[in-house]
Design a protein around this motif. Structure first.
Motif, PDB file in Angstrom:
ATOM      1  N   GLN A 193      -6.526  -0.011   2.994  1.00 21.88           N
ATOM      2  CA  GLN A 193      -7.360  -1.035   3.422  1.00 21.88           C
ATOM      3  C   GLN A 193      -6.573  -1.981   4.382  1.00 21.88           C
ATOM      4  O   GLN A 193      -5.406  -2.289   4.016  1.00 21.88           O
ATOM      5  N   HIS A 194      -7.179  -2.792   5.268  1.00 25.25           N
ATOM      6  CA  HIS A 194      -6.520  -3.529   6.030  1.00 25.25           C
ATOM      7  C   HIS A 194      -6.139  -4.779   5.240  1.00 25.25           C
ATOM      8  O   HIS A 194      -6.775  -5.205   4.543  1.00 25.25           O
ATOM      9  N   SER A 243      -4.954   5.538 -12.900  1.00 27.30           N
ATOM     10  CA  SER A 243      -5.820   4.853 -12.333  1.00 27.30           C
ATOM     11  C   SER A 243      -6.008   4.750 -10.688  1.00 27.30           C
ATOM     12  O   SER A 243      -7.004   4.634 -10.166  1.00 27.30           O
ATOM     13  N   TYR A 244      -4.692   4.843 -10.047  1.00 28.69           N
ATOM     14  CA  TYR A 244      -4.546   4.826  -8.704  1.00 28.69           C
ATOM     15  C   TYR A 244      -5.410   6.123  -8.174  1.00 28.69           C
ATOM     16  O   TYR A 244      -6.150   6.330  -7.131  1.00 28.69           O
ATOM     17  N   THR A 245      -4.895   7.143  -8.798  1.00 24.45           N
ATOM     18  CA  THR A 245      -5.458   8.543  -8.442  1.00 24.45           C
ATOM     19  C   THR A 245      -6.934   8.700  -8.458  1.00 24.45           C
ATOM     20  O   THR A 245      -7.575   9.110  -7.651  1.00 24.45           O
ATOM     21  N   TYR A 246      -7.403   8.122  -9.846  1.00 25.80           N
ATOM     22  CA  TYR A 246      -8.997   8.195  -9.932  1.00 25.80           C
ATOM     23  C   TYR A 246      -9.597   7.089  -8.784  1.00 25.80           C
ATOM     24  O   TYR A 246     -10.659   7.564  -8.280  1.00 25.80           O
ATOM     25  N   ALA A 290       0.998  -1.168   0.067  1.00 26.68           N
ATOM     26  CA  ALA A 290       0.005  -0.106   0.241  1.00 26.68           C
ATOM     27  C   ALA A 290       0.806   1.343  -0.199  1.00 26.68           C
ATOM     28  O   ALA A 290       1.914   1.236   0.499  1.00 26.68           O
ATOM     29  N   TYR A 291       0.349   2.347  -0.725  1.00 22.34           N
ATOM     30  CA  TYR A 291       1.202   3.581  -0.598  1.00 22.34           C
ATOM     31  C   TYR A 291       0.943   4.010   0.993  1.00 22.34           C
ATOM     32  O   TYR A 291       0.108   3.959   1.335  1.00 22.34           O
TER      33      TYR A 291
END
Length: 73
Positions: free
Chosen positions: A57-58, A39-42, A8-9
């Motif tokens: 997310q966990h 796509s990550y940004t959207y 995860a970022y």
């Protein structure tokens, strides 16, 4: 340092990406500037609009446990 796939970022990067879009920069420019995908940004924008949450997310970046009896595999 290269980014490792499947992780995860960091939270601060997520917040900076969204803040840049909120400040009026184009999504493509933001993605290029922070070296994240378009796509990550959207997806981050959609998730924030739907849940008002930007945290990862966990379980991001972890593998599910192996079924009992298959730990050695």
């Amino acid at each position: 340092m290269a980014w490792r796939s499947g992780l995860a970022y960091p939270q601060d990067l997520r917040e900076r990406v969204l803040a840049a879009v909120d400040a009026g920069l184009a999504v493509r420019k933001v993605a290029s500037l922070f070296k994240v995908s378009i796509s990550y940004t959207y997806k981050a924008l959609e998730r924030r609009a739907a849940t008002d949450d930007v945290a990862p997310q966990h379980g991001a970046g972890s593998r599910p446990p192996k079924p009992a009896g298959h730990e050695a595999a």
